[in-house]
Motif scaffolding. Structure first.
Motif, PDB file in Angstrom:
ATOM      1  N   TYR A  72       0.850  -1.183   0.000  1.00  0.00           N
ATOM      2  CA  TYR A  72       0.000   0.000   0.000  1.00  0.00           C
ATOM      3  C   TYR A  72       0.893   1.242   0.000  1.00  0.00           C
ATOM      4  O   TYR A  72       1.990   1.238   0.557  1.00  0.00           O
ATOM      5  CB  TYR A  72      -0.871   0.043   1.253  1.00  0.00           C
ATOM      6  N   ASN A  74       1.008   5.529   0.646  1.00  0.00           N
ATOM      7  CA  ASN A  74       0.413   6.756   1.172  1.00  0.00           C
ATOM      8  C   ASN A  74       0.811   7.889   0.234  1.00  0.00           C
ATOM      9  O   ASN A  74       1.865   8.504   0.396  1.00  0.00           O
ATOM     10  CB  ASN A  74       0.919   7.016   2.591  1.00  0.00           C
ATOM     11  N   ASN A 100      -8.485   0.958  -1.914  1.00  0.00           N
ATOM     12  CA  ASN A 100      -8.265   0.310  -0.622  1.00  0.00           C
ATOM     13  C   ASN A 100      -9.547  -0.351  -0.142  1.00  0.00           C
ATOM     14  O   ASN A 100      -9.799  -0.460   1.058  1.00  0.00           O
ATOM     15  CB  ASN A 100      -7.746   1.304   0.426  1.00  0.00           C
ATOM     16  N   THR A 103      -9.591  -3.140   2.574  1.00  0.00           N
ATOM     17  CA  THR A 103      -9.294  -2.779   3.962  1.00  0.00           C
ATOM     18  C   THR A 103     -10.339  -1.843   4.544  1.00  0.00           C
ATOM     19  O   THR A 103     -10.676  -1.928   5.723  1.00  0.00           O
ATOM     20  CB  THR A 103      -7.911  -2.099   4.040  1.00  0.00           C
ATOM     21  N   HIS A 108     -14.101   3.300   1.461  1.00  0.00           N
ATOM     22  CA  HIS A 108     -12.869   3.166   0.697  1.00  0.00           C
ATOM     23  C   HIS A 108     -12.628   4.363  -0.225  1.00  0.00           C
ATOM     24  O   HIS A 108     -13.527   5.146  -0.529  1.00  0.00           O
ATOM     25  CB  HIS A 108     -12.898   1.867  -0.128  1.00  0.00           C
ATOM     26  N   LYS A 191      -6.556   7.788   2.314  1.00  0.00           N
ATOM     27  CA  LYS A 191      -6.053   6.612   3.010  1.00  0.00           C
ATOM     28  C   LYS A 191      -5.153   5.802   2.077  1.00  0.00           C
ATOM     29  O   LYS A 191      -5.315   5.860   0.851  1.00  0.00           O
ATOM     30  CB  LYS A 191      -7.225   5.762   3.501  1.00  0.00           C
ATOM     31  N   PRO A 192      -4.213   5.031   2.621  1.00  0.00           N
ATOM     32  CA  PRO A 192      -3.280   4.267   1.779  1.00  0.00           C
ATOM     33  C   PRO A 192      -4.013   3.364   0.782  1.00  0.00           C
ATOM     34  O   PRO A 192      -5.028   2.745   1.121  1.00  0.00           O
ATOM     35  CB  PRO A 192      -2.483   3.435   2.788  1.00  0.00           C
ATOM     36  N   MET A 193      -3.494   3.301  -0.432  1.00  0.00           N
ATOM     37  CA  MET A 193      -4.128   2.507  -1.482  1.00  0.00           C
ATOM     38  C   MET A 193      -3.121   1.601  -2.185  1.00  0.00           C
ATOM     39  O   MET A 193      -1.928   1.890  -2.218  1.00  0.00           O
ATOM     40  CB  MET A 193      -4.785   3.430  -2.523  1.00  0.00           C
ATOM     41  N   SER A 194      -3.635   0.508  -2.748  1.00  0.00           N
ATOM     42  CA  SER A 194      -2.874  -0.371  -3.620  1.00  0.00           C
ATOM     43  C   SER A 194      -3.127   0.021  -5.065  1.00  0.00           C
ATOM     44  O   SER A 194      -4.094   0.723  -5.375  1.00  0.00           O
ATOM     45  CB  SER A 194      -3.283  -1.837  -3.422  1.00  0.00           C
ATOM     46  N   ASP A 236       1.700   0.491   6.223  1.00  0.00           N
ATOM     47  CA  ASP A 236       0.737  -0.506   6.673  1.00  0.00           C
ATOM     48  C   ASP A 236      -0.643   0.133   6.566  1.00  0.00           C
ATOM     49  O   ASP A 236      -0.870   1.218   7.116  1.00  0.00           O
ATOM     50  CB  ASP A 236       1.021  -0.910   8.119  1.00  0.00           C
ATOM     51  N   PRO A 237      -1.599  -0.503   5.879  1.00  0.00           N
ATOM     52  CA  PRO A 237      -2.883   0.153   5.628  1.00  0.00           C
ATOM     53  C   PRO A 237      -3.732   0.377   6.875  1.00  0.00           C
ATOM     54  O   PRO A 237      -4.547   1.299   6.904  1.00  0.00           O
ATOM     55  CB  PRO A 237      -3.580  -0.791   4.654  1.00  0.00           C
ATOM     56  N   GLN A 240      -1.181   2.419   9.391  1.00  0.00           N
ATOM     57  CA  GLN A 240      -0.667   3.529   8.610  1.00  0.00           C
ATOM     58  C   GLN A 240       0.713   3.954   9.100  1.00  0.00           C
ATOM     59  O   GLN A 240       1.060   5.135   9.156  1.00  0.00           O
ATOM     60  CB  GLN A 240      -1.656   4.699   8.585  1.00  0.00           C
TER      61      GLN A 240
END
Length: 360
Positions: A72, A74, A100, A103, A108, A191-194, A236-237, A240
């Motif tokens: 993931y 940020n 995301n 998660t 999302h 938020k963190p994404m893939s 880390d999603p 974070q």
């Protein structure tokens, strides 16, 4: 008359190439597949080159296929050179996007570039979209044509995502910018994404509202991805927690040449939008009587659109102006339906695929 036509042709020829000439190539570091990606579903339809720098995603009568970044991010810059299937492409969707949803299922974030196939002889179309904090009912779609045939050669498609702005690029031409402001609140992805890349069967909606289906007489349908780029801060999603100092990584990202649109880039974007866009949520007064807060209404664009956000004059190519959203996925291998979509997709949207939350 002939001289006038010839003069106009030359003008547009030189204008187009002057735009490309003033748009410099980005300085990018590419990755091998095994350095940054993992299979998402249908490994048997994923073909990797011997040097692992190119991956081909196949769609056949058994399944589509997809890959996902191993981490993931940020904020970041996500890019690939993509070549789309040729010949018959009705019902096919190729997507390159960040999300995301696995998660943060109910809130999302997502940034999309989605390519939609067409009836034989008609060009590919594509759209960009933004969701934040689960705001799928308030998606910010824009839909376009291209000035080239994306099935003939590879072209670079990129998503820049920073705390300040999001820019979508085709090659090095910026086609859309979303500038974050306080009025957007949680609608701006934060938020963190893939990063995902997929190809799948969207026969139920993608071409002429589902009237034209995928024809597996032409299988396999192949989308090729190479020159893979993932730049950003790995986190880390859930917690974070970053693997490095994200403050420094984000500052580095903001200092890159692709994080700011130059005056020449503005000219290129204006040219693209006035010539190739055919829908914008910013001009859709039916869905949005008050335009979304990030919209900048450009008078020359406003004149192009009806209150529905679609062009005033009917375009010469067919197809649907629908959009979809994707369902959940897990890091663990899962069973998939024959279309290549996870079976869990059918849980959230009874009687319809979770990737097909449609509207007109």
């Amino acid at each position: 008359m002939e001289y006038g036509i010839h003069s106009r042709t030359l003008f547009f020829f030189f204008f187009f190439f002057s735009l490309l000439y003033t748009t410099t190539a980005f300085n990018l570091t590419t990755l091998r597949f095994d350095e940054a990606y993992s299979p998402l579903f249908s490994d048997f339809n994923i073909q990797r080159s011997p040097d692992d720098k190119t991956v081909r995603l196949l769609l056949n009568r058994f399944s589509g296929s997809g890959i996902i970044s191993s981490d993931y991010y940020n904020y970041g810059f996500f890019s690939a050179s993509i070549k789309l299937p040729a010949e018959y492409t009705a019902g096919i969707v190729v997507a390159f996007y960040t999300s995301n949803v696995d998660t943060f299922e109910r809130n999302h974030d997502e940034l999309d570039i989605e390519f939609m196939g067409n009836v034989k002889g008609k060009p590919w179309r594509f759209q960009t979209n933004m969701y934040g904090n689960g705001s799928t009912s308030r998606g910010r779609e824009e839909r376009y044509r291209l000035w080239f045939d994306p099935s003939k050669d590879s072209h670079r498609y990129s998503i820049l995502w920073t705390p300040k702005n999001t820019i979508f690029y085709v090659d090095e031409v910026p086609i859309r910018e979303i500038v974050r402001n306080t009025a957007m609140g949680g609608d701006y992805p934060s938020k963190p994404m893939s990063l995902y890349a997929t190809i799948w069967d969207a026969s139920t909606w993608a071409t002429n509202g589902g009237k034209v289906k995928v024809d597996y007489k032409y299988e396999p349908f192949v989308s090729e991805f190479k020159d893979l780029v993932l730049e950003g801060c790995i986190v880390d999603p859930i917690e974070q927690i970053s693997s490095t100092n994200c403050t420094d990584r984000i500052a580095t990202l903001l200092a890159k040449e692709y994080s700011t649109i130059t005056p020449e880039g503005r000219k290129s974007m204006k040219w693209f939008r006035e010539k190739y866009i055919y829908y914008s949520s910013c001009y859709d007064n039916i869905r949005y009587p008050v335009p979304p807060p990030e919209c900048v209404v450009v008078p020359s664009e406003r004149e192009m659109f009806q209150n529905s956000g679609r062009l005033r004059e009917k375009l010469k190519f067919g197809g649907s102006n629908r959009r979809h959203r994707r369902g959940r996925r897990s890091r663990q291998p899962r069973k998939v339906a024959a279309t290549g979509r996870p079976r869990s997709c059918y849980v959230k949207w009874p009687r319809k695929c979770c990737m097909c939350n449609m509207y007109n």
